[in-house]
Design a protein around this motif. Structure first.
Motif, PDB file in Angstrom:
ATOM      1  N   SER A   1       6.143   5.986   4.257  1.00  0.00           N
ATOM      2  CA  SER A   1       5.573   7.101   3.503  1.00  0.00           C
ATOM      3  C   SER A   1       5.254   6.652   2.085  1.00  0.00           C
ATOM      4  O   SER A   1       5.755   5.634   1.599  1.00  0.00           O
ATOM      5  CB  SER A   1       6.561   8.274   3.458  1.00  0.00           C
ATOM      6  OG  SER A   1       6.823   8.745   4.772  1.00  0.00           O
ATOM      7  N   SER A   2       4.398   7.404   1.435  1.00  0.00           N
ATOM      8  CA  SER A   2       4.069   7.090   0.047  1.00  0.00           C
ATOM      9  C   SER A   2       5.304   7.224  -0.837  1.00  0.00           C
ATOM     10  O   SER A   2       6.182   8.065  -0.607  1.00  0.00           O
ATOM     11  CB  SER A   2       2.979   8.031  -0.456  1.00  0.00           C
ATOM     12  OG  SER A   2       1.809   7.885   0.323  1.00  0.00           O
ATOM     13  N   TYR A   3       5.325   6.335  -1.841  1.00  0.00           N
ATOM     14  CA  TYR A   3       6.396   6.361  -2.832  1.00  0.00           C
ATOM     15  C   TYR A   3       7.778   6.273  -2.176  1.00  0.00           C
ATOM     16  O   TYR A   3       8.668   7.072  -2.447  1.00  0.00           O
ATOM     17  CB  TYR A   3       6.278   7.619  -3.705  1.00  0.00           C
ATOM     18  CG  TYR A   3       6.678   7.373  -5.142  1.00  0.00           C
ATOM     19  CD1 TYR A   3       6.283   6.221  -5.805  1.00  0.00           C
ATOM     20  CD2 TYR A   3       7.456   8.316  -5.816  1.00  0.00           C
ATOM     21  CE1 TYR A   3       6.651   5.996  -7.121  1.00  0.00           C
ATOM     22  CE2 TYR A   3       7.830   8.102  -7.135  1.00  0.00           C
ATOM     23  CZ  TYR A   3       7.430   6.932  -7.780  1.00  0.00           C
ATOM     24  OH  TYR A   3       7.797   6.712  -9.079  1.00  0.00           O
TER      25      TYR A   3
ATOM     26  N   THR B   1       0.865  -1.183   0.000  1.00  0.00           N
ATOM     27  CA  THR B   1       0.000   0.000   0.000  1.00  0.00           C
ATOM     28  C   THR B   1       0.899   1.230   0.000  1.00  0.00           C
ATOM     29  O   THR B   1       2.117   1.126  -0.142  1.00  0.00           O
ATOM     30  CB  THR B   1      -0.929   0.023   1.225  1.00  0.00           C
ATOM     31  OG1 THR B   1      -0.169   0.318   2.400  1.00  0.00           O
ATOM     32  CG2 THR B   1      -1.639  -1.323   1.392  1.00  0.00           C
ATOM     33  N   ASN B   2       0.315   2.388   0.213  1.00  0.00           N
ATOM     34  CA  ASN B   2       1.141   3.594   0.231  1.00  0.00           C
ATOM     35  C   ASN B   2       1.876   3.773   1.562  1.00  0.00           C
ATOM     36  O   ASN B   2       2.779   4.615   1.658  1.00  0.00           O
ATOM     37  CB  ASN B   2       0.286   4.833  -0.085  1.00  0.00           C
ATOM     38  CG  ASN B   2      -0.783   5.064   0.981  1.00  0.00           C
ATOM     39  OD1 ASN B   2      -1.458   4.118   1.385  1.00  0.00           O
ATOM     40  ND2 ASN B   2      -0.942   6.310   1.409  1.00  0.00           N
ATOM     41  N   THR B   3       1.521   2.965   2.609  1.00  0.00           N
ATOM     42  CA  THR B   3       2.211   3.114   3.907  1.00  0.00           C
ATOM     43  C   THR B   3       2.704   1.780   4.485  1.00  0.00           C
ATOM     44  O   THR B   3       3.373   1.774   5.512  1.00  0.00           O
ATOM     45  CB  THR B   3       1.273   3.755   4.949  1.00  0.00           C
ATOM     46  OG1 THR B   3       0.104   2.931   5.112  1.00  0.00           O
ATOM     47  CG2 THR B   3       0.883   5.165   4.535  1.00  0.00           C
TER      48      THR B   3
ATOM     49  N   THR C   1       6.650   1.581  -2.118  1.00  0.00           N
ATOM     50  CA  THR C   1       5.262   1.736  -1.697  1.00  0.00           C
ATOM     51  C   THR C   1       4.476   2.484  -2.776  1.00  0.00           C
ATOM     52  O   THR C   1       5.040   3.160  -3.639  1.00  0.00           O
ATOM     53  CB  THR C   1       5.160   2.510  -0.373  1.00  0.00           C
ATOM     54  OG1 THR C   1       5.779   3.789  -0.540  1.00  0.00           O
ATOM     55  CG2 THR C   1       5.832   1.763   0.749  1.00  0.00           C
ATOM     56  N   SER C   2       3.147   2.347  -2.691  1.00  0.00           N
ATOM     57  CA  SER C   2       2.289   3.008  -3.669  1.00  0.00           C
ATOM     58  C   SER C   2       2.347   4.522  -3.487  1.00  0.00           C
ATOM     59  O   SER C   2       2.604   5.029  -2.388  1.00  0.00           O
ATOM     60  CB  SER C   2       0.839   2.537  -3.497  1.00  0.00           C
ATOM     61  OG  SER C   2       0.764   1.133  -3.645  1.00  0.00           O
ATOM     62  N   GLN C   3       2.094   5.225  -4.572  1.00  0.00           N
ATOM     63  CA  GLN C   3       2.031   6.676  -4.499  1.00  0.00           C
ATOM     64  C   GLN C   3       0.635   7.082  -4.077  1.00  0.00           C
ATOM     65  O   GLN C   3      -0.352   6.618  -4.644  1.00  0.00           O
ATOM     66  CB  GLN C   3       2.383   7.304  -5.844  1.00  0.00           C
ATOM     67  CG  GLN C   3       2.475   8.819  -5.793  1.00  0.00           C
ATOM     68  CD  GLN C   3       2.993   9.399  -7.097  1.00  0.00           C
ATOM     69  OE1 GLN C   3       3.073   8.686  -8.095  1.00  0.00           O
ATOM     70  NE2 GLN C   3       3.341  10.675  -7.086  1.00  0.00           N
ATOM     71  N   GLU C   4       0.551   7.925  -3.087  1.00  0.00           N
ATOM     72  CA  GLU C   4      -0.754   8.339  -2.568  1.00  0.00           C
ATOM     73  C   GLU C   4      -1.491   9.165  -3.618  1.00  0.00           C
ATOM     74  O   GLU C   4      -0.910  10.043  -4.254  1.00  0.00           O
ATOM     75  CB  GLU C   4      -0.572   9.164  -1.304  1.00  0.00           C
ATOM     76  CG  GLU C   4      -1.878   9.535  -0.634  1.00  0.00           C
ATOM     77  CD  GLU C   4      -1.646  10.286   0.668  1.00  0.00           C
ATOM     78  OE1 GLU C   4      -2.607  10.424   1.439  1.00  0.00           O
ATOM     79  OE2 GLU C   4      -0.513  10.720   0.898  1.00  0.00           O
ATOM     80  N   SER C   5      -2.775   8.830  -3.819  1.00  0.00           N
ATOM     81  CA  SER C   5      -3.560   9.547  -4.814  1.00  0.00           C
ATOM     82  C   SER C   5      -3.803  10.980  -4.376  1.00  0.00           C
ATOM     83  O   SER C   5      -4.052  11.254  -3.202  1.00  0.00           O
ATOM     84  CB  SER C   5      -4.905   8.842  -5.032  1.00  0.00           C
ATOM     85  OG  SER C   5      -5.718   9.595  -5.893  1.00  0.00           O
TER      86      SER C   5
END
Length: 230
Positions: free
Chosen positions: A187-189, A135-137, A214-218
């Motif tokens: 943290s994201s990304y 996920t992003n975190t 991690t995913s980049q937060e939208s």
């Protein structure tokens, strides 16, 4: 009549004496025979096994009568030995072996059985590691141990991370007996690099490493989309 009875009596004494002598001679011959073929023969005595990492040293005391030679079998390896010890090499660590030590005579081979276990070794690095459930975190780190006879009882996991397009960075260390661990509060990304080392009774072995992001937060939320409607 009397003379005849005396002769019969004398004949009986002679026969009894001869039988006794034959019996004594036969008994003496038997004792000499068994003394020659079996007295003092036997299997090796007081067999001891000294373990190494990939070897076992087998030693013993001889029976009273020395055999022609000894035959020592450990696993699938058989060796002819003329002394009282032998080193068996090329064995697997952390493995128990059944051992036979045979006294080889001309017509018999009495045997003594024993067993020995080679020492523990440090493990090889895990075959692989990878990330899932990203996920992003958060992300879950998995690994697969390499095959080894020694019991793997723990893992050392260390990781470092840095946020892409930022100066933010950090690291962490943990121990885990299983095959995965969940990394949280990222943290994201964020680029995460992890190293995993396995542990046996002899210590930690070398590690294997892997990485993921991690995913980049939208930047858009439902409220943002709602604001776009007339």
């Amino acid at each position: 009549m009397v003379r005849w009875m005396v002769q019969v009596l004398l004949l009986g004494v002679v026969l009894l004496t001869a039988a006794t002598q034959d019996s004594e001679e036969h008994k003496k011959e038997e004792e000499e025979y068994y003394a020659d073929v079996g007295d003092g023969r036997g299997p090796p005595q007081n067999v001891t096994v000294t373990p190494g990492l990939t070897s076992l040293t087998v030693s013993w005391d001889p029976p009273d009568e020395l055999p022609l030679y000894y035959s020592v079998t450990v696993g699938s390896d058989t060796q002819v030995v003329y002394g009282f010890s032998v080193v068996i090499n090329n064995l697997q660590p952390c493995t128990t072996y059944i051992i036979s030590v045979v006294s080889v005579y001309q017509d018999e081979s009495p045997v003594t059985y024993s067993s020995g276990k080679t020492l523990d070794s440090v493990p090889p690095p895990p075959q692989s590691c990878w990330f899932e459930d990203i996920t992003n975190t958060t992300m879950t780190l998995y690994w697969q141990d390499a095959y080894i006879n020694c019991a793997i009882t723990n893992h050392n996991i260390s990781w470092s991370w840095d946020v892409l397009w930022s100066d933010e960075a950090g690291s962490g260390v943990d121990a885990n007996r299983g095959n995965h661990i969940r990394l949280r509060d990222l943290s994201s990304y964020t680029n995460v690099t992890a190293e995993v080392a396995s542990y046996t009774a002899s210590g930690y072995g070398p590690s294997t490493s892997c990485w993921d992001v991690t995913s980049q937060e939208s930047k858009f939320t439902l409220s943002n989309f709602g604001m776009c409607h007339n």
